[in-house]
Design an enzyme around this catalytic site. Structure first.
Site: not given
Ligand code: NDP
Length: 311
Positions: A227, A275
Site C-alpha cells: 500500500r 496500481h
Molecule cells: P495477508 O493478510 O495474507 O498477509 C499480510 C502479511 O503482512 C502477513 O504475513 C502479516 O504477518 C504481515 N504483517 C502485517 N502487519 C505486520 C507488521 N506490523 N509487521 C510485520 N509483518 C506484518 O495479506 P495478503 O498477502 O493477501 O495481501 C497483502 C497486501 O497486498 C494487502 O493488504 C494489500 O494492501 C496489498 N495488495 C496490493 C495489490 C496491488 O495490486 N498492488 C493487490 C492485492 C493486494 P503475519 O503472517 O505474522 O500475520
C-alpha cells in the site's frame, strides 16, 4: 436480503459486469448495482473496491462489506464503520501470482541491465554489462501472507535467495524467515531487492522512512506492491538522493491517482505503475456469491478480516 455492488472503478470492473458474473452462481438473488440501489433498508451486503467514509451508514441493516480485492485499509479506516459490520476480502491466489510476476519482471530488468540498454539504444551505444546472478542475489519479501508467500516462492523457483519478514514467526521452505524489528534490519541488510507486500495498518503506515532506509543496502531497490501509505514518499526521495538505496518501484502511492504535478513522477530513481501489479481476480469473484449465500444461512464467511488486527 439484497447485495449491492458499488465498485467505483468502472475502468477496471463495472458493477453490471460483476452482477452478470455473480447471478448464474446465485440464481434468484437480489443483486443490485449502485446506479439503481432500490430500498436501502433491504441491503445487508455491499461489494466495494473504492469506499467512502460513512458509506456503511447509508444502509441501516448492513451486515457485511465485501472487498473486491485483498487490501481493506480504506474500509477499516472509516471511523463511522459500525462495530457489528463484518468485512471480508477475496482469495488472492490469482492477483498474488500476478504480483509475483510483476516483482520478478522488475528484478530481472535490473539483473540484466535492460533499462541501461534501452537508454543506450537511443544513443546507438554498444556497451555490455555482466548479468547479475540470481544465485548470488537476495530478495527480501516483507509480508509473508497469502501474496507474500507466492512472491517468495516465485523468486526461489527462479534461483534467487529469499528472506522474508512477517509479524509472527514463520517457517517456509527455502526462505529465511524473520520477525520483529531486529529481524527486519537483518533482512534488509542482506538484500539487494526489498519487496513490500504488507497491508496498511497503524503499525506499518509510514514504516519506510529515513530511519529505515538507513538500514537498506545502498545498492538495493525497494519494490512496493503493498500500500502507498507504507512509504513516507518525501523521505524516500531524500533517501534516494542521499544514496541510502539505489532505486524504487512503486505500484501503489499515498494518493491514487497520483496528481500530475507530484514530484514522484519525475524522480530519476523511481519507476511508477498505476496500481496494476495484482490486476485480475480470476475465480475469486465467485467467493462473493458464496459469501452472500453464507451470510443468508449464517455460516462462517470466507476470507473474514480481523478488524482489530487490521488485515
Ligand atoms: P495477508 O493478510 O495474507 O498477509 C499480510 C502479511 O503482512 C502477513 O504475513 C502479516 O504477518 C504481515 N504483517 C502485517 N502487519 C505486520 C507488521 N506490523 N509487521 C510485520 N509483518 C506484518 O495479506 P495478503 O498477502 O493477501 O495481501 C497483502 C497486501 O497486498 C494487502 O493488504 C494489500 O494492501 C496489498 N495488495 C496490493 C495489490 C496491488 O495490486 N498492488 C493487490 C492485492 C493486494 P503475519 O503472517 O505474522 O500475520
Amino acid at each position: 436480503m439484497a447485495l449491492l455492488i458499488d465498485i467505483k472503478h468502472p475502468d477496471w470492473l463495472t458493477d453490471e459486469e460483476l452482477r452478470a458474473e455473480l447471478l448464474p452462481h446465485c440464481p434468484g438473488a437480489d443483486i443490485r448495482i449502485a446506479a439503481d440501489p432500490g430500498n436501502a433498508d433491504e441491503i445487508e451486503m455491499i461489494t466495494v473496491s473504492g469506499y467512502e467514509p460513512g458509506e456503511a451508514l447509508r444502509y441501516p441493516n448492513l451486515k457485511l462489506i465485501q472487498k473486491t480485492g485483498a487490501g481493506v485499509n480504506n474500509i477499516l479506516a472509516d471511523p463511522q464503520l459500525p462495530a457489528a459490520v463484518q468485512v471480508t476480502r477475496l482469495d488472492a491466489s490469482n492477483s498474488g501470482a500476478e504480483m509475483a510476476e510483476y516483482a520478478l519482471a522488475y528484478v530481472l530488468q535490473e539483473q540484466r541491465h535492460l533499462r541501461q540498454y534501452h537508454q543506450q539504444q537511443a544513443r546507438s551505444e554498444w556497451i555490455s554489462y555482466p548479468p547479475r546472478k540470481a544465485a548470488e542475489t537476495t530478495v527480501a519479501v516483507l509480508g509473508l501472507g497469502r501474496i507474500g508467500q507466492l512472491v517468495a516462492k516465485r523468486f526461489v523457483d527462479n534461483g534467487f535467495r529469499a528472506v522474508g519478514w512477517s509479524r509472527g514467526a514463520k517457517s517456509l521452505e527455502n526462505v529465511d524467515c524473520f520477525s520483529g524489528e531486529d529481524g527486519l534490519h537483518q533482512a534488509l541488510a542482506r538484500s539487494e531487492y526489498v519487496i513490500s507486500v504488507l497491508p496498511s495498518t497503524p503499525e506499518t503506515r509510514q514504516m519506510f522512512n529515513l530511519e529505515l532506509f538507513r538500514r537498506f543496502n545502498p545498492h538495493s531497490m525497494l519494490i512496493n506492491v503493498g500500500r502507498g501509505d507504507l512509504v513516507d514518499e518525501v523521505e524516500l526521495m531524500r533517501a534516494l538522493d542521499d544514496g541510502l538505496l539505489a532505486g524504487a518501484v512503486l505500484d501503489v502511492m499515498s494518493k491514487e491517482p497520483l496528481p500530475a504535478d507530484h514530484p514522484l513522477w519525475l524522480h530519476p530513481k523511481i519507476q511508477l505503475t498505476p496500481h496494476i501489479s495484482g490486476y485480475h481476480l480470476g475465480d475469486a469473484t465467485l467467493d462473493i456469491a458464496e459469501n452472500y449465500r453464507r451470510l443468508q444461512s449464517g455460516e462462517p464467511l470466507l476470507h473474514l478480516v480481523d478488524r482489530g488486527r487490521g488485515y
